[in-house]
Design a protein around this motif. Structure first.
Motif, PDB file in Angstrom:
ATOM      1  N   PHE A 194       3.864   0.186  13.159  1.00 37.44           N
ATOM      2  CA  PHE A 194       3.842   0.503  11.774  1.00 37.44           C
ATOM      3  C   PHE A 194       4.293   1.986  11.597  1.00 37.44           C
ATOM      4  CE2 PHE A 194       0.304  -2.841  11.708  1.00 37.44           C
ATOM      5  CZ  PHE A 194       1.178  -3.910  11.595  1.00 37.44           C
ATOM      6  N   GLN A 195       3.889   2.777  12.373  1.00 36.36           N
ATOM      7  CA  GLN A 195       4.156   4.245  11.845  1.00 36.36           C
ATOM      8  C   GLN A 195       5.567   4.486  11.857  1.00 36.36           C
ATOM      9  OE1 GLN A 195       1.732   3.323  13.887  1.00 36.36           O
ATOM     10  NE2 GLN A 195       0.214   3.843  12.676  1.00 36.36           N
ATOM     11  N   ILE A 196       6.579   3.802  12.327  1.00 33.79           N
ATOM     12  CA  ILE A 196       7.763   3.940  12.087  1.00 33.79           C
ATOM     13  C   ILE A 196       8.185   3.552  10.647  1.00 33.79           C
ATOM     14  CG2 ILE A 196       8.908   2.050  13.298  1.00 33.79           C
ATOM     15  CD1 ILE A 196      10.776   4.904  14.551  1.00 33.79           C
ATOM     16  N   LEU A 197       7.664   2.702  10.139  1.00 37.51           N
ATOM     17  CA  LEU A 197       7.975   2.146   8.803  1.00 37.51           C
ATOM     18  C   LEU A 197       7.342   2.934   7.647  1.00 37.51           C
ATOM     19  CD1 LEU A 197       7.650  -1.784   9.767  1.00 37.51           C
ATOM     20  CD2 LEU A 197       9.599  -0.336  10.045  1.00 37.51           C
ATOM     21  N   MET A 198       6.325   3.560   8.073  1.00 44.31           N
ATOM     22  CA  MET A 198       5.439   4.106   7.229  1.00 44.31           C
ATOM     23  C   MET A 198       5.763   5.141   5.963  1.00 44.31           C
ATOM     24  SD  MET A 198       1.884   6.305   7.780  1.00 44.31           S
ATOM     25  CE  MET A 198       2.397   7.968   6.957  1.00 44.31           C
ATOM     26  N   VAL A 199       6.578   6.209   6.277  1.00 40.71           N
ATOM     27  CA  VAL A 199       7.236   6.917   5.250  1.00 40.71           C
ATOM     28  C   VAL A 199       8.135   6.254   4.350  1.00 40.71           C
ATOM     29  CG1 VAL A 199       8.450   9.165   4.808  1.00 40.71           C
ATOM     30  CG2 VAL A 199       6.589   9.080   6.654  1.00 40.71           C
ATOM     31  N   PRO A 200       9.144   5.542   4.946  1.00 40.45           N
ATOM     32  CA  PRO A 200      10.099   4.880   4.086  1.00 40.45           C
ATOM     33  C   PRO A 200       9.793   3.855   3.153  1.00 40.45           C
ATOM     34  CG  PRO A 200      11.080   5.027   6.379  1.00 40.45           C
ATOM     35  CD  PRO A 200       9.892   5.485   6.529  1.00 40.45           C
ATOM     36  N   VAL A 201       8.754   3.107   3.889  1.00 41.49           N
ATOM     37  CA  VAL A 201       8.080   2.179   2.925  1.00 41.49           C
ATOM     38  C   VAL A 201       7.277   2.287   1.969  1.00 41.49           C
ATOM     39  CG1 VAL A 201       6.575   0.102   3.173  1.00 41.49           C
ATOM     40  CG2 VAL A 201       8.301   0.230   4.731  1.00 41.49           C
ATOM     41  N   ARG A 202       6.674   3.564   2.283  1.00 41.09           N
ATOM     42  CA  ARG A 202       5.903   4.113   1.164  1.00 41.09           C
ATOM     43  C   ARG A 202       6.779   4.820   0.211  1.00 41.09           C
ATOM     44  NH1 ARG A 202       3.911   9.305   0.188  1.00 41.09           N
ATOM     45  NH2 ARG A 202       1.721   9.424  -1.083  1.00 41.09           N
ATOM     46  N   ASP A 203       7.879   5.364   0.698  1.00 44.13           N
ATOM     47  CA  ASP A 203       8.911   5.990  -0.451  1.00 44.13           C
ATOM     48  C   ASP A 203       9.325   4.757  -1.097  1.00 44.13           C
ATOM     49  OD1 ASP A 203       8.374   8.643   0.406  1.00 44.13           O
ATOM     50  OD2 ASP A 203      10.162   8.858   1.267  1.00 44.13           O
ATOM     51  N   LEU A 204       9.862   3.772  -0.644  1.00 42.20           N
ATOM     52  CA  LEU A 204      10.339   2.669  -1.170  1.00 42.20           C
ATOM     53  C   LEU A 204       9.485   2.088  -2.449  1.00 42.20           C
ATOM     54  CD1 LEU A 204      12.731   0.477  -1.616  1.00 42.20           C
ATOM     55  CD2 LEU A 204      11.615  -0.764   0.304  1.00 42.20           C
ATOM     56  N   THR A 246      -0.599  -0.636  -5.937  1.00 46.63           N
ATOM     57  CA  THR A 246      -0.646  -1.774  -6.812  1.00 46.63           C
ATOM     58  C   THR A 246      -0.706  -2.776  -5.530  1.00 46.63           C
ATOM     59  OG1 THR A 246       1.589  -2.496  -6.662  1.00 46.63           O
ATOM     60  CG2 THR A 246       0.811  -1.436  -8.658  1.00 46.63           C
ATOM     61  N   THR A 247      -1.586  -3.821  -6.001  1.00 44.79           N
ATOM     62  CA  THR A 247      -1.860  -5.024  -5.101  1.00 44.79           C
ATOM     63  C   THR A 247      -0.321  -5.796  -4.779  1.00 44.79           C
ATOM     64  OG1 THR A 247      -2.439  -6.405  -6.779  1.00 44.79           O
ATOM     65  CG2 THR A 247      -4.262  -5.530  -5.368  1.00 44.79           C
ATOM     66  N   GLY A 248       0.408  -5.824  -5.632  1.00 46.98           N
ATOM     67  CA  GLY A 248       1.663  -6.292  -5.598  1.00 46.98           C
ATOM     68  C   GLY A 248       2.775  -5.735  -4.638  1.00 46.98           C
ATOM     69  N   GLY A 249       2.851  -4.349  -4.762  1.00 48.07           N
ATOM     70  CA  GLY A 249       3.434  -3.754  -3.937  1.00 48.07           C
ATOM     71  C   GLY A 249       3.057  -3.912  -2.512  1.00 48.07           C
ATOM     72  N   LEU A 250       1.765  -3.939  -2.116  1.00 46.99           N
ATOM     73  CA  LEU A 250       1.251  -4.318  -0.800  1.00 46.99           C
ATOM     74  C   LEU A 250       1.599  -5.731  -0.368  1.00 46.99           C
ATOM     75  CD1 LEU A 250      -0.743  -3.103   1.550  1.00 46.99           C
ATOM     76  CD2 LEU A 250      -2.554  -3.669   0.165  1.00 46.99           C
ATOM     77  N   ALA A 251       1.614  -6.511  -1.190  1.00 46.48           N
ATOM     78  CA  ALA A 251       1.745  -7.994  -0.824  1.00 46.48           C
ATOM     79  C   ALA A 251       3.460  -8.214  -0.676  1.00 46.48           C
ATOM     80  CB  ALA A 251       1.428  -8.869  -1.927  1.00 46.48           C
ATOM     81  N   LEU A 252       4.210  -7.187  -1.287  1.00 41.63           N
ATOM     82  CA  LEU A 252       5.613  -7.443  -1.017  1.00 41.63           C
ATOM     83  C   LEU A 252       5.983  -7.106   0.313  1.00 41.63           C
ATOM     84  CD1 LEU A 252       7.459  -8.347  -3.149  1.00 41.63           C
ATOM     85  CD2 LEU A 252       8.344  -6.234  -3.744  1.00 41.63           C
ATOM     86  N   PHE A 253       5.312  -6.005   0.953  1.00 43.05           N
ATOM     87  CA  PHE A 253       5.416  -5.598   2.182  1.00 43.05           C
ATOM     88  C   PHE A 253       5.355  -6.368   3.174  1.00 43.05           C
ATOM     89  CE2 PHE A 253       4.004  -3.729   6.054  1.00 43.05           C
ATOM     90  CZ  PHE A 253       5.325  -3.527   6.606  1.00 43.05           C
ATOM     91  N   HIS A 254       3.993  -6.893   2.866  1.00 47.87           N
ATOM     92  CA  HIS A 254       3.293  -7.776   4.014  1.00 47.87           C
ATOM     93  C   HIS A 254       4.298  -9.241   4.030  1.00 47.87           C
ATOM     94  CE1 HIS A 254      -0.194  -5.916   4.950  1.00 47.87           C
ATOM     95  NE2 HIS A 254      -0.685  -5.990   3.825  1.00 47.87           N
ATOM     96  N   VAL A 263      -2.459   3.030   3.562  1.00 46.41           N
ATOM     97  CA  VAL A 263      -1.062   3.662   3.041  1.00 46.41           C
ATOM     98  C   VAL A 263      -0.459   3.352   1.726  1.00 46.41           C
ATOM     99  CG1 VAL A 263       1.386   4.041   3.670  1.00 46.41           C
ATOM    100  CG2 VAL A 263      -0.114   4.209   5.490  1.00 46.41           C
ATOM    101  N   LEU A 264      -0.871   2.271   1.135  1.00 47.97           N
ATOM    102  CA  LEU A 264      -0.021   1.900   0.091  1.00 47.97           C
ATOM    103  C   LEU A 264      -1.178   1.812  -1.247  1.00 47.97           C
ATOM    104  CD1 LEU A 264       2.614  -0.727   1.285  1.00 47.97           C
ATOM    105  CD2 LEU A 264       2.994   1.577   0.707  1.00 47.97           C
ATOM    106  N   THR A 265      -2.369   1.805  -0.919  1.00 49.33           N
ATOM    107  CA  THR A 265      -3.165   1.908  -2.278  1.00 49.33           C
ATOM    108  C   THR A 265      -4.223   2.924  -2.329  1.00 49.33           C
ATOM    109  OG1 THR A 265      -4.686   0.212  -0.827  1.00 49.33           O
ATOM    110  CG2 THR A 265      -3.016  -0.476  -2.489  1.00 49.33           C
ATOM    111  N   THR A 266      -4.660   3.429  -3.130  1.00 59.92           N
ATOM    112  CA  THR A 266      -5.689   4.568  -3.181  1.00 59.92           C
ATOM    113  C   THR A 266      -6.900   4.487  -4.026  1.00 59.92           C
ATOM    114  OG1 THR A 266      -4.366   5.746  -4.615  1.00 59.92           O
ATOM    115  CG2 THR A 266      -3.818   6.155  -2.730  1.00 59.92           C
TER     116      THR A 266
END
Lengths: 281, 307
Positions: free
Chosen positions: A124-134, A143-151, A221-224
């Motif tokens: 997962f770590q190789i996706l982390m920074v770009p997916v977070r930026d995206l 948002t829960t939507g952003g997390l769901a979209l990646f999943h 990573v995606l929700t705080t």
């Protein structure tokens, strides 16, 4: 059958086996039992050092307390808000990709298929920074939507592997016969293949539900914030607040574990069919 | 006028009819493939690129060349993480024989065995966050059961997670619990499908016990073993949740693994060094790649033989 059925063994061996079973199970599930008991222990027991003796009382109040004094209810709700759209989205996308890769023979077929398979294994770590930026760029960070979209995107890889193998094992004559009759390809998908895929869809629904419910990394990573975090990430931050209040930590753990556990016991057959795909030839 | 329009219609129709078989798979693939490329494939390349830059997540990216990788060589925390990853990989492999052992133990048809099987599988269904909390409680100094048991036998308890030499093993033990359950269920399914006539034939030849297992049963369990090894390797290299929950990489950074160290560098309160984090991720990816290409190579070979 291997090993030799116990019924053929001597009477003492049979008795030994029958006593060994519950003992082994007790030892195996010991950490879980300990936490379950602690979750019902009054705080006063822990203060007095009664960690393993009989609880002086059954404190359902621990559960009441975590629901009233912590956002755990909101965390659970957030988990559903991530998990259910992910299950639906993944199933829609992967029945389609599975159909395309399982039915049609074209040159890039194996290449695309193994891209899905390989993508599924990456750390997962190789996706982390770009997916977070995206996610940030799409305005969906925290948002829960952003997390769901990646999943949805990531799980499509695993589900495509499963669906494609399932569809490829369907009798080809069915599809050939429909084609001879001049049935349009999308109708073949909708009326012939999809109804046959019900067991695969059920198996994947339970599996994806469990995987996503239990995800911790992407949740951190995606929700705080408490209004968006799923229960795994929420429990981790509550653990920081409830230092040494093990009765609360335990109650929270049990609550967080409950939905996938129920799902597993209700849909056990499908769950195991999904996990053990490929374990038999 | 009307004639040409119908002609055109039949033309497009026949064009579709001719090319339907070629176009349809791509139409079905498009949404899933697009999502997968955007969220999984492209980020891999993007991280590779990022590992040559200095980047704090907000400001400009500054080109560094190979400086991030050079820094890794002299970074002691990186070396600790790498060493711990090796320990994780080796120790995690125990899940495969342990899972097989439990599967053989449970592969009987006595009353209630189905419930036993699903309860043994239970740990796998629980989130690693919860597993981590359970084991943290189990190891807790002064009152944790593990501490008590050790104290009872040796007179002095061990606070596993506070001991830099033991903490990693304590976390791995927690990780093995669900992993063994997973391997067990794979082997139970495999054992269910072992050809009974071969077992009977071998029995007539006098094979039993370990010999039977090694020469007759295990070869038939090969697909189960393959998947068990794949999921165990991936599980070992993905170890993030437990480290984060149980020790936060401590004590003194002794339980860091690459996946956790990367997160620490790129996103936690220790700083937003995303370029450096990306370089760590690339190393982890390279390690995983060694295994992935092995698995894929085998799968492609099976696929070719199958057709």
């Amino acid at each position: 059958m291997f090993p030799r059925p116990i019924q053929q063994a001597s009477a003492p061996a049979r008795a030994l086996y029958k006593t060994a079973l519950p003992i082994a199970l007790f030892l195996w599930l010991f950490p879980l039992l300990g936490v379950a008991v602690t979750s019902l222990r009054p705080a006063s027991d822990l203060a007095m050092g009664n960690y393993f003796g009989m609880p002086s009382d059954i404190a359902w109040g621990n559960y009441l307390e975590i629901f009233t004094n912590s956002p755990i209810g909101q965390y659970i709700f957030n988990s559903f808000k991530v998990t259910i759209p992910t299950v639906i989205g993944t199933l829609i996308l992967s029945t389609m990709t599975g159909f395309a890769l399982g039915i049609y023979r074209f040159r890039a077929n194996l290449l695309v298929f193994f891209m899905f398979v390989a993508g599924n294994f990456v750390p997962f770590q190789i996706l982390m920074v770009p997916v977070r930026d995206l996610t940030y760029g799409l305005g969906l960070y925290n948002t829960t939507g952003g997390l769901a979209l990646f999943h949805i995107a990531f799980q499509t890889g695993f589900c495509t592997l499963f669906m494609r193998n399932f569809i490829a094992a369907l009798p080809r004559e069915l599809i050939e016969a429909a084609r001879v009759e001049g049935v349009a390809e999308w109708k073949i998908f909708w009326y012939i293949v999809l109804p046959l895929m019900r067991p695969a869809i059920a198996a994947l629904a339970v599996l994806v539900f469990t995987f996503i419910w239990n995800d911790f990394f992407w949740a951190t990573v995606l929700t705080t914030s408490a209004s968006t975090q799923p229960v795994t990430a929420g429990l981790s931050s509550l653990n920081g607040q409830w230092i040494a209040q093990w009765h609360l930590v335990s109650a929270g753990s049990i609550i967080a574990a409950l939905p996938p556990v129920l799902m597993f016991f209700l849909m056990q057959k499908h769950f195991i069919a999904g996990l053990t795909l490929g374990a038999v030839k | 006028m009307s004639m040409t329009s119908t002609q055109q219609e039949t033309q497009t129709r026949s064009w579709w009819r001719q090319n339907q078989q070629r176009i349809t798979p791509w139409l079905f693939l498009a949404p899933g493939l697009l999502m997968f490329i955007i969220y999984v494939i492209w980020p891999i390349f993007s991280s590779f690129r990022l590992s040559f830059f200095e980047y704090d997540g907000l400001g400009e990216k500054v080109w560094l060349g190979l400086a991030n990788y050079q820094e890794l060589f002299s970074d002691r925390a990186f070396k600790t993480s790498l060493r711990n990853n090796v320990i994780w990989l080796l120790m995690y492999m125990l899940a495969v024989p342990a899972g097989l052992f439990i599967a053989i133990f449970l592969n009987q048809t006595v009353m209630g065995i189905r419930i036993y099987k699903s309860l043994f599988f239970f740990p796998f269904v629980i989130s690693q966050v919860v597993v981590g909390l359970m084991f943290a409680w189990f190891y807790a100094p002064n009152f944790g059961l593990f501490y008590k048991v050790i104290e009872f036998f040796t007179g002095k308890g061990i606070a596993v997670l506070a001991d830099p030499h033991l903490a990693t093993y304590g976390i791995i033990a927690a990780g093995l619990w669900p992993q063994i359950a997973y391997c067990m269920i794979l082997y139970l399914t495999g054992l269910n499908n072992v050809a009974p006539d071969q077992i009977e034939a071998a029995r007539l030849d006098g094979a039993k016990g370990l010999k039977m297992l090694w020469y007759v049963v295990l070869p038939q369990l090969r697909p189960a073993t393959f998947i068990a090894v794949v999921v165990t390797v991936i599980g070992a290299l993905r170890s993030f949740d437990l480290v984060s929950i149980m020790t936060n990489g401590g004590p003194f950074g002794s339980t860091r693994v690459l996946s956790y160290y990367m997160y620490e560098q790129a996103l936690s309160e220790y700083g937003y060094r995303m370029g450096y984090g990306a370089a760590i991720a690339v190393v982890l990816f390279a390690i995983m790649m060694v295994f992935i290409s092995g698995f894929i190579w085998k799968m492609v070979r099976d696929e070719r033989e199958g057709n």
